[in-house]
Design a protein around this motif. Structure first.
Motif, PDB file in Angstrom:
ATOM      1  N   GLN A   4       0.825  -1.193   0.000  1.00 32.98           N
ATOM      2  CA  GLN A   4       0.000   0.000   0.000  1.00 32.98           C
ATOM      3  C   GLN A   4       0.862   1.248   0.000  1.00 32.98           C
ATOM      4  O   GLN A   4       2.037   1.197   0.355  1.00 32.98           O
ATOM      5  N   SER A   6       0.325   5.256   1.380  1.00 32.72           N
ATOM      6  CA  SER A   6      -0.514   6.157   2.156  1.00 32.72           C
ATOM      7  C   SER A   6       0.072   7.562   2.056  1.00 32.72           C
ATOM      8  O   SER A   6       1.275   7.747   2.267  1.00 32.72           O
ATOM      9  N   THR A   8      -0.664  11.724   3.133  1.00 35.11           N
ATOM     10  CA  THR A   8      -1.432  12.640   3.966  1.00 35.11           C
ATOM     11  C   THR A   8      -1.092  14.075   3.588  1.00 35.11           C
ATOM     12  O   THR A   8       0.075  14.420   3.414  1.00 35.11           O
ATOM     13  N   TYR A 106      -9.103   2.198  -2.717  1.00 37.56           N
ATOM     14  CA  TYR A 106      -8.732   3.575  -2.394  1.00 37.56           C
ATOM     15  C   TYR A 106      -9.615   4.004  -1.231  1.00 37.56           C
ATOM     16  O   TYR A 106     -10.836   3.922  -1.317  1.00 37.56           O
ATOM     17  N   HIS A 109      -9.453   9.080   4.388  1.00 31.87           N
ATOM     18  CA  HIS A 109      -9.700   9.361   5.797  1.00 31.87           C
ATOM     19  C   HIS A 109      -9.688  10.882   5.960  1.00 31.87           C
ATOM     20  O   HIS A 109      -8.723  11.536   5.539  1.00 31.87           O
ATOM     21  N   THR A 120      -5.951  11.685   4.526  1.00 28.24           N
ATOM     22  CA  THR A 120      -5.041  10.574   4.252  1.00 28.24           C
ATOM     23  C   THR A 120      -5.713   9.681   3.224  1.00 28.24           C
ATOM     24  O   THR A 120      -6.833   9.202   3.448  1.00 28.24           O
ATOM     25  N   GLN A 121      -5.041   9.497   2.103  1.00 28.25           N
ATOM     26  CA  GLN A 121      -5.555   8.589   1.083  1.00 28.25           C
ATOM     27  C   GLN A 121      -4.693   7.325   1.113  1.00 28.25           C
ATOM     28  O   GLN A 121      -3.463   7.413   1.025  1.00 28.25           O
ATOM     29  N   VAL A 122      -5.340   6.177   1.244  1.00 22.15           N
ATOM     30  CA  VAL A 122      -4.636   4.893   1.282  1.00 22.15           C
ATOM     31  C   VAL A 122      -4.983   4.113   0.022  1.00 22.15           C
ATOM     32  O   VAL A 122      -6.152   3.828  -0.247  1.00 22.15           O
ATOM     33  N   ASP A 124      -4.352   0.613  -1.555  1.00 21.71           N
ATOM     34  CA  ASP A 124      -4.000  -0.693  -0.995  1.00 21.71           C
ATOM     35  C   ASP A 124      -4.249  -1.792  -2.020  1.00 21.71           C
ATOM     36  O   ASP A 124      -5.342  -1.878  -2.579  1.00 21.71           O
ATOM     37  N   GLU A 142       3.083   8.036  -5.185  1.00 14.45           N
ATOM     38  CA  GLU A 142       2.768   8.921  -4.071  1.00 14.45           C
ATOM     39  C   GLU A 142       2.417  10.311  -4.584  1.00 14.45           C
ATOM     40  O   GLU A 142       1.506  10.960  -4.074  1.00 14.45           O
TER      41      GLU A 142
END
Length: 158
Positions: A4, A6, A8, A106, A109, A120-122, A124, A142
């Motif tokens: 993943q 992540s 922010t 996707y 948060h 925060t986009q994750v 995964d 990223e």
């Protein structure tokens, strides 16, 4: 190696403004940091886990294609996520063979941060089970995920 990425960022939009934007797939083209999204089929606002929407996509390898997204996380003003899968799953065998293009997600948060939001986009891909498809990851960087967050912050306040 991790499965993943992540990212922010803090943006000036409120969590509610961002959630409203993210729960409206018709506006997702405004936040596409990878420049692959070409629009959606339909215009329904997402209302909860299990909702689905189909995105029209384009990239150099596949040309035009579609992804069906299923909402996997939904907490108004706090959390929203979706899991894409190729649509239809067997519709691109001429280019992908038997690859099962599914198992990634996707998730966004959203946390209040002063007058804005800490996002925060994750991205995964830990649930990808097809080894051939796993070889495509990560498909986004990223930088592209960060660009999506920045674009979301701008679009949510315009």
């Amino acid at each position: 190696m991790t499965d993943q990425i992540s990212v922010t960022r803090s943006v000036p939009a409120s969590p509610q403004q961002l959630f409203e934007l993210l729960s409206n797939p018709a506006r997702h083209q405004e936040i596409d940091g990878a420049d692959m999204l070409r629009g959606i089929d339909g215009s329904e606002i997402l209302t909860g886990v299990g909702d689905e929407f189909v995105m029209n996509m384009h990239n150099g390898a596949l040309g035009d294609y579609q992804m069906k997204n299923t909402v996997t996380a939904f907490e108004p003003g706090r959390l929203i996520g979706w899991a894409p899968s190729l649509h239809p799953m067997d519709g691109y065998r001429d280019k992908l063979g038997e690859v099962r293009a599914e198992g990634h997600s996707y998730t966004w948060h959203l946390e209040p941060d002063g007058s804005g939001t800490r996002v925060t986009q994750v991205y995964d891909w830990s649930e990808v089970t097809d080894d051939d498809f796993r070889g495509f990851f990560p498909m986004l960087s990223e930088q592209q995920l960060g660009d999506s967050i920045e674009k979301a912050g701008n679009a949510a306040t315009s």
